[in-house]
Design a protein around this motif. Structure first.
Motif, PDB file in Angstrom:
ATOM      1  N   UNK A   1      -1.912  -2.397   7.347  1.00 28.19           N
ATOM      2  CA  UNK A   1      -2.100  -3.842   7.263  1.00 28.19           C
ATOM      3  C   UNK A   1      -2.311  -4.415   8.648  1.00 28.19           C
ATOM      4  N   UNK A   2      -3.334  -5.234   8.783  1.00 27.99           N
ATOM      5  CA  UNK A   2      -3.492  -5.980  10.027  1.00 27.99           C
ATOM      6  C   UNK A   2      -3.816  -7.430   9.728  1.00 27.99           C
ATOM      7  N   UNK A   3      -3.316  -8.308  10.579  1.00 24.89           N
ATOM      8  CA  UNK A   3      -3.676  -9.720  10.506  1.00 24.89           C
ATOM      9  C   UNK A   3      -4.659  -9.962  11.641  1.00 24.89           C
ATOM     10  N   UNK A   4      -5.912 -10.165  11.333  1.00 21.00           N
ATOM     11  CA  UNK A   4      -6.916 -10.265  12.390  1.00 21.00           C
ATOM     12  C   UNK A   4      -6.920  -8.973  13.181  1.00 21.00           C
ATOM     13  N   UNK A   5      -6.707  -9.088  14.494  1.00 21.68           N
ATOM     14  CA  UNK A   5      -6.720  -7.867  15.301  1.00 21.68           C
ATOM     15  C   UNK A   5      -5.299  -7.319  15.508  1.00 21.68           C
ATOM     16  N   UNK A   6      -4.313  -8.037  14.959  1.00 21.42           N
ATOM     17  CA  UNK A   6      -2.922  -7.615  15.119  1.00 21.42           C
ATOM     18  C   UNK A   6      -2.558  -6.582  14.047  1.00 21.42           C
ATOM     19  N   UNK A   7      -2.495  -5.303  14.465  1.00 26.63           N
ATOM     20  CA  UNK A   7      -2.165  -4.249  13.501  1.00 26.63           C
ATOM     21  C   UNK A   7      -0.661  -4.234  13.307  1.00 26.63           C
ATOM     22  N   UNK A   8      -0.217  -4.508  12.070  1.00 33.02           N
ATOM     23  CA  UNK A   8       1.207  -4.677  11.812  1.00 33.02           C
ATOM     24  C   UNK A   8       1.810  -3.439  11.144  1.00 33.02           C
ATOM     25  N   UNK A   9       1.039  -2.786  10.280  1.00 29.78           N
ATOM     26  CA  UNK A   9       1.510  -1.540   9.670  1.00 29.78           C
ATOM     27  C   UNK A   9       0.441  -0.477   9.894  1.00 29.78           C
ATOM     28  N   UNK A  10       0.838   0.662  10.479  1.00 26.39           N
ATOM     29  CA  UNK A  10      -0.114   1.750  10.722  1.00 26.39           C
ATOM     30  C   UNK A  10       0.294   2.947   9.892  1.00 26.39           C
ATOM     31  N   UNK A  11      -0.434   3.236   8.860  1.00 32.65           N
ATOM     32  CA  UNK A  11      -0.238   4.498   8.168  1.00 32.65           C
ATOM     33  C   UNK A  11       1.220   4.744   7.760  1.00 32.65           C
ATOM     34  N   UNK A  12       1.693   3.910   6.853  1.00 30.97           N
ATOM     35  CA  UNK A  12       3.081   4.033   6.389  1.00 30.97           C
ATOM     36  C   UNK A  12       3.136   4.897   5.125  1.00 30.97           C
ATOM     37  N   UNK A  13       4.040   5.846   5.106  1.00 25.15           N
ATOM     38  CA  UNK A  13       4.275   6.679   3.922  1.00 25.15           C
ATOM     39  C   UNK A  13       5.744   6.619   3.543  1.00 25.15           C
ATOM     40  N   UNK A  14       6.014   6.206   2.305  1.00 26.46           N
ATOM     41  CA  UNK A  14       7.402   6.084   1.854  1.00 26.46           C
ATOM     42  C   UNK A  14       7.486   6.561   0.414  1.00 26.46           C
ATOM     43  N   UNK A  15       8.542   7.326   0.125  1.00 29.17           N
ATOM     44  CA  UNK A  15       8.837   7.671  -1.264  1.00 29.17           C
ATOM     45  C   UNK A  15      10.249   7.242  -1.568  1.00 29.17           C
ATOM     46  N   UNK A  16      10.422   6.601  -2.709  1.00 29.29           N
ATOM     47  CA  UNK A  16      11.754   6.147  -3.084  1.00 29.29           C
ATOM     48  C   UNK A  16      12.082   6.686  -4.462  1.00 29.29           C
ATOM     49  N   UNK A  17      13.196   7.406  -4.556  1.00 27.96           N
ATOM     50  CA  UNK A  17      13.610   7.953  -5.845  1.00 27.96           C
ATOM     51  C   UNK A  17      14.114   6.848  -6.758  1.00 27.96           C
ATOM     52  N   UNK A  18      13.930   7.060  -8.042  1.00 26.98           N
ATOM     53  CA  UNK A  18      14.464   6.120  -9.019  1.00 26.98           C
ATOM     54  C   UNK A  18      15.968   6.014  -8.830  1.00 26.98           C
TER      55      UNK A  18
END
Ligand SMILES: Nc1ncnc2c1ncn2[C@@H]1O[C@H](COP(=O)(O)OP(=O)(O)OP(=O)(O)O)[C@@H](O)[C@H]1O
Ligand SMILES: [Mg+2]
Lengths: 262, 220
Positions: A19-36
């Motif tokens: 995710x980026x807002x304009x040129x401000x990159x806020x999230x770079x390649x996030x990987x998350x797994x959450x168990x039930x």
């Protein structure tokens, strides 16, 4: 784009999220797994992207890339593709409950109406049934006697408990908490954490953004430390909080009390 | 010393009444139509679609930034030349006043909507409500509190604006006054009575606006 994948025990799966807002990159390649049924605490300095990550999970922020699966619903994002349709977004959101730092209760509705709003409008639940559900949930958060009050008559802790009940009324598979206790007077924090603790023990899948390290250590199964839009460290809550491996995590945690008096 | 003579006007009381009722009817119509136009234009201003935004912007600015009298004359005398469709004076009057009022209402409605805490829409969206539902059930009910006093003020201005339709020979209060003046050669008495009638209708209305401002502050 919604599709069905048969999930294993993971309730939430986030892959290559950007995710980026304009040129401000806020999230770079996030990987998350959450168990039930597990609780994940998302920690990190101000501006690290915690809220943005949480808000991507219910599409209040539309990511620029990657994929998000919650339960059986999957959205794939890439820069060229069009925004998901409003109806599809709404459906996706109805499966996640969100609790905001500033409660965001509807001031023109009573406590009971606040809690009934989701079932009535989104699920078209009959009024009597929605009211019954709402009263049950208000009982659960200890506020049955406030059903007919307006939000401006409540304390911050009471407001936040109503907000939790309102989110639960949609019977979501996942609950997202964005600094749910940060706007509260210190003496009101415990009552809200208590409700969250109960939820966790009932097996609700929860992601909590928090600065309450002692609470994260006690209640969360997993802690994710985010900095500058990157997951720097993650692991079992006690491991990360008591013995962080990364220097950045250690530096961040040094600002907090990480334990209650135990 | 001028010799006032109101007695002569008594014979014209039904014309005065007729004119007053016509003025009130036109006002009611242009308020209702104007509010509808204003709601559409105001919400279009907030749309994500740039074409809709542009259309409503053009509409609002055209009607806010030209004199109402010019608009009335344009719709009555110029538009038929352009389209070949003749409008009755009444149609042209109601249409123009509604469009004119709508452009002001639109700004009030847009302002009221953006004054609502964005957290409110987020909470609605997070429950799974569609943006349209959020607008209708969460945002507008809260925005209306702020909007009602300026909408009422604008409507009071509309009431006075209706006097301009007399230039198109729509038989409103002012037009009837002109008719009576030509009959009696008593402009001073006639226009005094007309001013008093406007005043008598509007004073209670402005009092209601004041009162409603106070009650709205306290209500949920
Ligand atoms: N809607 C937005 N438009 C533009 N920039 C944004 C927006 N939302 C967040 N940002 C930027 O994204 C970055 C991350 O913000 P975010 O709110 O996710 O951080 P955070 O980790 O939640 O911080 P905090 O602890 O202060 O709440 C910040 O630089 C912020 O300015
Ligand atoms: Mg934040």
């Amino acid at each position: 784009m919604t599709g069905t994948i048969t999930p294993d025990n993971t309730k939430i799966e986030i892959t290559n999220l950007k995710k980026q807002f304009g040129s401000n990159v806020v999230l770079r390649d996030i990987n998350v797994k959450v168990d039930a049924g597990s609780v994940v605490a998302l920690i990190g300095p101000s501006g690290s992207g915690k809220s943005t990550l949480l808000r991507c999970m219910n599409l209040l922020v539309i990511p620029n890339g990657g994929r998000i699966r919650i339960g059986h619903d999957t959205f794939v994002f890439d820069d060229g593709s069009k925004m998901p349709k409003a109806k599809a977004q709404a459906h996706f959101r109805s499966n996640t409950g969100m609790v905001f730092q500033h409660f965001n209760l509807f001031p023109h509705k009573t406590v009971l109406q606040n809690v009934m709003e989701g079932p009535l409008v989104v699920k078209r639940t009959p009024k009597a049934k929605a009211e019954q559900l709402a009263r049950t949930l208000l009982g659960k958060v200890g506020l049955d006697d406030k059903a007919d009050s307006y939000p401006d008559r409540l304390s911050g802790g009471q407001k936040q408990r109503v907000a939790i009940a309102r989110a639960l009324a949609m019977e979501p598979e996942v609950m997202l908490f964005d600094e749910a206790t940060s706007a509260l007077d210190p003496e009101l924090v415990a009552e809200v954490l208590g409700v969250m603790r109960d939820l966790a023990s009932e097996g609700m899948t929860m992601i909590i953004v928090t600065h309450e390290m002692a609470f994260a250590r006690e209640v969360a199964d997993k802690v994710i430390f985010l900095r500058d839009g990157v997951i720097v460290e993650e692991g079992p809550a006690r491991d990360v909080i008591d013995t962080p491996k990364e220097e950045a995590t250690r530096a961040f945690l040094s600002h907090f009390h990480t334990r209650n008096n135990d | 010393m001028y010799n006032w003579d109101f007695d002569i006007l008594w014979g014209y009381r039904w014309l005065f009444l007729n004119g007053t009722l016509m003025t009130i009817a036109i006002t009611a119509a242009v308020i209702v139509l104007g509010l509808l136009l204003g709601l559409f234009a105001g919400l279009m201003q907030l749309s994500r679609n740039p074409v809709l935004r542009w259309i409503s912007w053009a509409y609002i600015e055209i009607f806010r930034c030209t004199p109402l009298l010019v608009q009335l004359l344009w719709f009555y005398y110029a538009l038929p030349v352009l389209t070949g469709v003749e409008l009755s004076a009444m149609t042209a009057a109601v249409m123009t006043l509604s469009l004119y009022g709508g452009s002001f209402y639109a700004e009030v409605i847009r302002g009221g909507v953006i004054a609502v805490d964005p957290g409110q829409s987020e909470a609605g969206l997070a429950l799974g409500m569609t943006p349209a539902k959020v607008m209708k059930r969460i945002v507008l009910p809260q925005a209306i509190k702020q909007m009602i006093p300026p909408l009422m003020n604008q409507s009071i201005i509309q009431f006075k604006n209706t006097s301009l339709v007399s230039v198109l020979a729509v038989p409103d209060l002012l037009y009837q006054g002109q008719v009576i003046t030509m009959d009696t050669f008593r402009p001073l008495e006639v226009y005094t009575v007309i001013a008093v009638i406007y005043f008598v209708v509007l004073v209670p209305l402005t009092a209601i606006v004041k009162r409603s401002e106070k009650t709205l502050q306290r209500s949920h």
